[in-house]
Enzyme design. Structure first.
Site, PDB file in Angstrom:
ATOM      1  N   HIS A 141     -16.755 -73.571  -0.104  1.00 14.29           N
ATOM      2  CA  HIS A 141     -16.910 -72.185   0.690  1.00 14.29           C
ATOM      3  C   HIS A 141     -15.771 -71.754   1.199  1.00 14.29           C
ATOM      4  CE1 HIS A 141     -21.106 -72.456  -0.056  1.00 14.29           C
ATOM      5  NE2 HIS A 141     -21.425 -73.460   0.985  1.00 14.29           N
ATOM      6  N   HIS A 179     -25.509 -74.251  -2.964  1.00 16.53           N
ATOM      7  CA  HIS A 179     -25.198 -72.764  -2.833  1.00 16.53           C
ATOM      8  C   HIS A 179     -23.565 -72.545  -3.459  1.00 16.53           C
ATOM      9  CE1 HIS A 179     -26.640 -74.968   1.271  1.00 16.53           C
ATOM     10  NE2 HIS A 179     -27.293 -73.617   1.111  1.00 16.53           N
TER      11      HIS A 179
END
Length: 368
Positions: A141, A179
């Site tokens: 991320h 994710h």
């Protein structure tokens, strides 16, 4: 034989306690919970590999700290300076809503990134066929200018940048964390030398630190592939995502190195995901990734550790994935927990609809 790279400094990253991932205190909460991304999860992962049935098929190596230049290959100097300053205040600091750093975090960040580079270098040099960087904090991320989702420096992106600098012309990153790998997408969005494929649950944006949607239409130059799957996707949905989308694109791209962002928060028991992968599903992923890497590059892949927060079951899934990397199709370590039915096998039309959206977005770039 698989070479596992790790570094003890990865354990020095202290994320504290609070309300699950949120630091702080609540009067109504009798006992704060440890942050889900904690040192115990990495120790549990390591213990499972050192004591499970595959232990004799692993060689262990200590990695190193990344250099400033290696970090700056994917992050801006200003962000790295801000991150280092936050890590050296002497106390825990939330640099983003749920992303905490402390006095040991800067060493852990450099150890995670540098160890991923060492694992990559070992495969590129022929010292290793397949390498796994068992590191934390996770990285996929982390974007050029900001942290996000427990991630501080993008380890798999640093590894990819190292490979490009070493003369590799085409690098592919396959991400199966539950994710969206938004940081990796952001770093390489306009770079045709790097193919990024993220297989993830449909969750969309989650605030200022995560502006990317993860939707199939975020294609960049055609080299960013987002395979969004509906909530509840299980082993069959992932098999189809790999065989119907990821594998055909990888074969057309023809990478010289395959990197894997290896998360286990897609498991049926993970508190941070809403997918339904079992240990058997991860074993299959390991086998497919190993076979693809050998087919396309002539050697195995390099994998870096991402999420997975119910640490006992995540450790079992890690063991299963490495069983698959080693070519085992039947379990060596039994799964005593998985019992939920695979809804994506019972409702194939939903997975078909998900994959049709991806095919539509990628049709201008790839034959699918």
């Amino acid at each position: 034989m698989i070479d596992v790279y790790w570094h003890p400094d990865c354990l020095a990253h202290d994320t504290g306690a609070g309300l699950w991932e949120l630091p702080g205190h609540w009067d109504w909460l009798d006992e704060p919970e440890p942050h889900p991304e904690n040192a115990a999860r990495l120790r549990t992962f390591q213990h499972a590999l050192r004591h499970g049935p595959i232990k004799d098929s692993l060689r262990w190596h200590q990695g190193r700290h990344a250099s400033p230049a290696e970090l700056a290959a994917v992050h801006t100097p200003a962000y790295l300076a801000e991150l280092q300053a936050a890590c050296t205040t002497g106390e825990l600091v939330a640099i983003e809503e749920n992303t905490v750093v402390g006095p040991g975090s800067w060493d852990a960040v450099r150890a995670a990134a540098g160890t991923a580079v060492e694992a990559t270098a070992s495969v590129l040099s022929g010292q290793s066929n397949t390498a796994y960087a068992l590191v934390r904090p996770p990285g996929h991320h982390a974007q050029p200018t900001q942290a996000d989702g427990y991630c501080l420096v993008n380890n798999v992106a640093v590894a990819a940048a190292h490979a490009l600098h070493a003369g590799v012309e085409r690098v592919a990153i396959l991400d199966w964390d539950v994710h969206h790998g938004n940081g990796t997408q952001e770093i390489f969005y306009d770079d045709p030398r790097v193919l990024t494929i993220s297989v993830h649950m449909r969750h969309g944006r989650w605030g200022k630190a995560h502006p990317q949607t993860g939707a199939p239409d975020e294609t960049g130059t055609g080299h960013n592939v987002n395979i969004e799957l509906s909530l509840g996707a299980g082993d069959e949905a992932y098999r189809r995502a790999f065989t119907e989308i990821a594998e055909p694109v990888l074969r057309q791209f023809r990478p010289q190195l395959l990197l894997g962002a290896s998360g286990f928060d897609g498991s049926t028991f993970d508190p941070n995901g809403r997918h339904n992968l079992t240990a058997a599903g991860y074993r299959w992923i390991g086998g497919r990734v190993a076979a693809l890497a050998e087919e396309l590059t002539g050697h195995g892949p390099v994998l870096t550790q991402e999420g997975g927060y119910l640490r006992g079951y995540s450790a079992l899934c890690l063991h299963a994935l490495i069983e698959g990397l080693l070519g085992h199709t039947e379990e060596l370590l039994a799964d005593p927990l998985a019992y939920l039915p695979d809804d994506s096998a019972r409702n194939p039309d939903r997975t078909t609809a998900d994959l049709d959206l991806v095919r539509s977005a990628l049709r201008p770039f790839w034959q699918l």
